[in-house]
Enzyme design. Sequence first.
Site: not given
Ligand code: OAD
Length: 258
Positions: A71, A101, A104, A129, A137, A162, A204, A229, A247
């Site tokens: 990644r 969240q 990257d 996150h 560490c 570490c 999200t 979204n 977005a």
């Molecule tokens: P998700 O993968 O759950 O959701 C991504 C969202 O982005 C979806 O609702 C898509 O419809 C939307 N999407 C896709 N392309 C897009 C675009 N071009 N413009 C705008 N929106 C778009 O990702 P998160 O909600 O960020 O946690 O997930 C939350 C957390 O779950 C992450 O931070 C991660 C994951 O497990 C950890 O790593 C702790």
Amino acid sequence: MSDPALDAARARLERARRIVVLTGAGISAESGVPTFRGEGGLWRSHRPEELATPQAFARDPLLVWRWYQWRRDLVAGCAPNPGHDTLARLALSGRADLVTQNVDGLHELAARRAAGNADPSPALPLTLHGSLFGNRCTRCGRRTDGRGTPVDATSIDTLPRCAEPCGGRLRPDVVWFGEVLDPDVLSRAFSLAVAAEVCLVVGTSTMVQPAASIPLATLRAGGSLVEVNPEPTPLSPYAAASLHGPAGELLPHLFGKA
Ligand code: OAD
């Protein structure tokens, strides 16, 4: 682009004195970073319990590090898109605070790009996150920057450790499933949400707590939600405006050269 929903959202955002922006993986999709739950999402082809939990790391640190290094390599080749750039300019203008969240680092890159020689800190997001490129560490908790030192996950002995005298095993500095978020960061995010007149929720799925409750804090305090979204989410019924599209296209139309 003129569209009544977009125009109404733009007017609402223009009137707002304080905006909090909550972003998720979708804002980086147009930069080439895979999301988690959407089409091509990481959790469609990988099992989080094998890669993103403390138990997984204890069981098979090689597998987990290989996945995180993959990644890191992928994201290192990605750049902020016009969505990140628009939000960075908005935050630098002092009207919005960013909460993400995402791990990257693309908001951070956009902040530095937008600030030029000025201080980028108003455009740096609160990161709920952690950071994909950070190491932490497992013994002493010391944080270091993992950028520029690829992890050699060919054997247990080559995994990063570490500095001496600690010598503890390093792990990616991200929040895994089953772990708690930094309480200070979380409480700052909720304070921003409560103080905001509008919470702009971008990219999200709002499936992961406690981040998914941040927009609700704005609502409960009397503010409103604007969502960007391509797909509806569980939050859509509560949004004053739900803008369905990418977005990177919609945010520049919402704010212009903020
Ligand atoms: P998700 O993968 O759950 O959701 C991504 C969202 O982005 C979806 O609702 C898509 O419809 C939307 N999407 C896709 N392309 C897009 C675009 N071009 N413009 C705008 N929106 C778009 O990702 P998160 O909600 O960020 O946690 O997930 C939350 C957390 O779950 C992450 O931070 C991660 C994951 O497990 C950890 O790593 C702790």
